[in-house]
Design a protein around this motif. Structure first.
Motif, PDB file in Angstrom:
ATOM      1  N   ARG A  41       0.832  -1.199   0.000  1.00  0.00           N
ATOM      2  CA  ARG A  41       0.000   0.000   0.000  1.00  0.00           C
ATOM      3  C   ARG A  41       0.870   1.254   0.000  1.00  0.00           C
ATOM      4  O   ARG A  41       1.912   1.313   0.665  1.00  0.00           O
ATOM      5  CB  ARG A  41      -0.899  -0.001   1.226  1.00  0.00           C
ATOM      6  N   PHE A  42       0.423   2.262  -0.782  1.00  0.00           N
ATOM      7  CA  PHE A  42       1.044   3.591  -0.758  1.00  0.00           C
ATOM      8  C   PHE A  42      -0.008   4.563  -0.258  1.00  0.00           C
ATOM      9  O   PHE A  42      -1.122   4.619  -0.779  1.00  0.00           O
ATOM     10  CB  PHE A  42       1.519   4.012  -2.145  1.00  0.00           C
ATOM     11  N   VAL A  43       0.343   5.340   0.765  1.00  0.00           N
ATOM     12  CA  VAL A  43      -0.535   6.376   1.292  1.00  0.00           C
ATOM     13  C   VAL A  43       0.148   7.717   1.102  1.00  0.00           C
ATOM     14  O   VAL A  43       1.264   7.932   1.585  1.00  0.00           O
ATOM     15  CB  VAL A  43      -0.845   6.151   2.782  1.00  0.00           C
ATOM     16  N   GLY A  44      -0.481   8.605   0.360  1.00  0.00           N
ATOM     17  CA  GLY A  44       0.119   9.900   0.057  1.00  0.00           C
ATOM     18  C   GLY A  44      -0.745  11.051   0.511  1.00  0.00           C
ATOM     19  O   GLY A  44      -1.954  11.066   0.269  1.00  0.00           O
ATOM     20  N   LYS A  45      -0.118  12.011   1.178  1.00  0.00           N
ATOM     21  CA  LYS A  45      -0.799  13.226   1.607  1.00  0.00           C
ATOM     22  C   LYS A  45      -0.270  14.395   0.786  1.00  0.00           C
ATOM     23  O   LYS A  45       0.942  14.603   0.710  1.00  0.00           O
ATOM     24  CB  LYS A  45      -0.561  13.469   3.102  1.00  0.00           C
ATOM     25  N   ALA A  46      -1.176  15.158   0.164  1.00  0.00           N
ATOM     26  CA  ALA A  46      -0.798  16.255  -0.731  1.00  0.00           C
ATOM     27  C   ALA A  46       0.202  15.763  -1.768  1.00  0.00           C
ATOM     28  O   ALA A  46       1.191  16.423  -2.068  1.00  0.00           O
ATOM     29  CB  ALA A  46      -0.223  17.430   0.065  1.00  0.00           C
ATOM     30  N   THR A  47      -0.091  14.593  -2.330  1.00  0.00           N
ATOM     31  CA  THR A  47       0.809  13.971  -3.302  1.00  0.00           C
ATOM     32  C   THR A  47       0.765  14.694  -4.644  1.00  0.00           C
ATOM     33  O   THR A  47       1.752  14.736  -5.361  1.00  0.00           O
ATOM     34  CB  THR A  47       0.435  12.490  -3.486  1.00  0.00           C
ATOM     35  N   GLY A  48      -0.369  15.248  -4.990  1.00  0.00           N
ATOM     36  CA  GLY A  48      -0.510  15.999  -6.232  1.00  0.00           C
ATOM     37  C   GLY A  48      -1.159  17.342  -5.963  1.00  0.00           C
ATOM     38  O   GLY A  48      -1.768  17.555  -4.906  1.00  0.00           O
ATOM     39  N   GLY A  49      -1.018  18.272  -6.897  1.00  0.00           N
ATOM     40  CA  GLY A  49      -1.615  19.582  -6.732  1.00  0.00           C
ATOM     41  C   GLY A  49      -2.076  20.169  -8.055  1.00  0.00           C
ATOM     42  O   GLY A  49      -1.624  19.751  -9.123  1.00  0.00           O
ATOM     43  N   PHE A  50      -2.984  21.142  -7.983  1.00  0.00           N
ATOM     44  CA  PHE A  50      -3.467  21.820  -9.182  1.00  0.00           C
ATOM     45  C   PHE A  50      -4.081  23.154  -8.787  1.00  0.00           C
ATOM     46  O   PHE A  50      -4.328  23.421  -7.600  1.00  0.00           O
ATOM     47  CB  PHE A  50      -4.496  20.954  -9.929  1.00  0.00           C
ATOM     48  N   SER A  51      -4.328  24.005  -9.779  1.00  0.00           N
ATOM     49  CA  SER A  51      -4.930  25.321  -9.551  1.00  0.00           C
ATOM     50  C   SER A  51      -6.407  25.292  -9.914  1.00  0.00           C
ATOM     51  O   SER A  51      -6.779  24.797 -10.983  1.00  0.00           O
ATOM     52  CB  SER A  51      -4.226  26.388 -10.392  1.00  0.00           C
ATOM     53  N   LEU A  52      -7.227  25.812  -9.019  1.00  0.00           N
ATOM     54  CA  LEU A  52      -8.652  26.005  -9.294  1.00  0.00           C
ATOM     55  C   LEU A  52      -8.930  27.484  -9.123  1.00  0.00           C
ATOM     56  O   LEU A  52      -8.779  28.020  -8.021  1.00  0.00           O
ATOM     57  CB  LEU A  52      -9.502  25.157  -8.354  1.00  0.00           C
ATOM     58  N   LYS A  53      -9.313  28.150 -10.214  1.00  0.00           N
ATOM     59  CA  LYS A  53      -9.435  29.603 -10.218  1.00  0.00           C
ATOM     60  C   LYS A  53     -10.844  30.062 -10.562  1.00  0.00           C
ATOM     61  O   LYS A  53     -11.610  29.347 -11.213  1.00  0.00           O
ATOM     62  CB  LYS A  53      -8.450  30.214 -11.222  1.00  0.00           C
ATOM     63  N   ARG A  54     -11.147  31.269 -10.155  1.00  0.00           N
ATOM     64  CA  ARG A  54     -12.411  31.904 -10.528  1.00  0.00           C
ATOM     65  C   ARG A  54     -12.292  32.398 -11.973  1.00  0.00           C
ATOM     66  O   ARG A  54     -11.392  33.175 -12.300  1.00  0.00           O
ATOM     67  CB  ARG A  54     -12.704  33.063  -9.584  1.00  0.00           C
ATOM     68  N   ALA A  55     -13.159  31.927 -12.837  1.00  0.00           N
ATOM     69  CA  ALA A  55     -13.106  32.320 -14.242  1.00  0.00           C
ATOM     70  C   ALA A  55     -13.339  33.823 -14.371  1.00  0.00           C
ATOM     71  O   ALA A  55     -14.111  34.425 -13.626  1.00  0.00           O
ATOM     72  CB  ALA A  55     -14.145  31.554 -15.043  1.00  0.00           C
TER      73      ALA A  55
END
Length: 253
Positions: free
Chosen positions: A136-150
């Motif tokens: 098993r692999f457990v990842g915290k904040a393993t990936g990220g992205f931007s969510l913006k107000r259009a």
């Protein structure tokens, strides 16, 4: 009612929606040789969310283990101010080699108050990957992205015909999504650039810079140097997407 972390730490058994959590999806720890090689959200592009339309965008997890990947579950997608988004069930396909590709869909609907204005910015992905042999692999904040107000940007004030050297006053209106009331409103202190493209050219050149007023209006006074097109361009920032106005043509006498 605003979302709280304690209310989002479990989901009904058998639900098609993955467990959501802020900021972690599980107290379990990694063991074995299972590894995540990449996490991609929305094909690596920022998510630009309008004020009143639901959005769905892909989440792709690539993971490897010699025995193969059995599941990516639970998954948590979380952001500023305890923001959380729904994630559909992840479906994994084996190969090439020991790697598997697991795909799911993240959804958000501002009309249903699933997101608020202060939750724009950088978001993260927590997850647990389980292999067929129990590793098993457990990842915290393993990936990220931007969510913006259009954002959106209009323009006006360019005459159809002008004299070379004539000074003109060009206006614009810069607005962005308000998820609170599901409308566009003027964006204060946003930066916008007035650009010009000479007739026959493919290159835009910045001729003026403006900062939007409280109402979202931008203004610039420039000289017409020849025939071509003007446009406003706003690059956005960490919380707001970019925007460009329609092209405003001008001919010279």
């Amino acid at each position: 009612m605003r979302k709280t972390s304690w209310a989002l730490c479990a989901a009904a058994a058998g639900s098609a929606v993955a467990v959501l959590a802020v900021p972690t999806v599980t107290t379990d720890r990694s063991h074995g040789d299972t590894a995540v090689t990449s996490i991609t959200v929305n094909d690596g592009k920022p998510v630009l969310l309008g004020p009143a339309k639901a959005a769905a965008f892909p989440l792709v997890v690539r993971a490897r283990d010699g025995s193969g990947i059995r599941a990516v579950d639970p998954v948590g997608v979380w952001g500023p101010n305890y923001g959380v988004l729904k994630v559909g069930a992840m479906r994994c396909t084996a190969g090439p080699g020991t790697e598997s590709v697991c795909r799911g869909t993240v959804t958000v609907d501002p009309v249903k108050k699933e997101i608020f204005n202060d939750e724009a910015g950088t978001w993260f992905v927590d997850l647990q990957v389980t292999a067929n042999d129990g590793d098993r692999f457990v990842g915290k904040a393993t990936g990220g992205f931007s969510l913006k107000r259009a954002a959106k940007l209009s323009g006006s004030g360019v005459p159809a015909t002008a004299t070379a050297g004539q000074r003109i006053a060009v206006q614009g209106w810069l607005a962005r999504s308000f998820w609170t009331d599901n409308r566009f409103h003027g964006y204060k202190d946003g930066v916008a650039y007035l650009q010009f493209r000479a007739e026959g050219s493919h290159r835009w050149t910045t001729v003026a810079r403006a900062v939007s007023a409280a109402s979202g209006t931008v203004k610039a006074s420039v000289k017409v140097t020849g025939p071509g097109d003007f446009q406003w361009y706003a690059p956005g920032d960490k919380w707001t997407g970019d925007a460009v106005s329609r092209e405003m043509p001008v001919r010279t006498r």
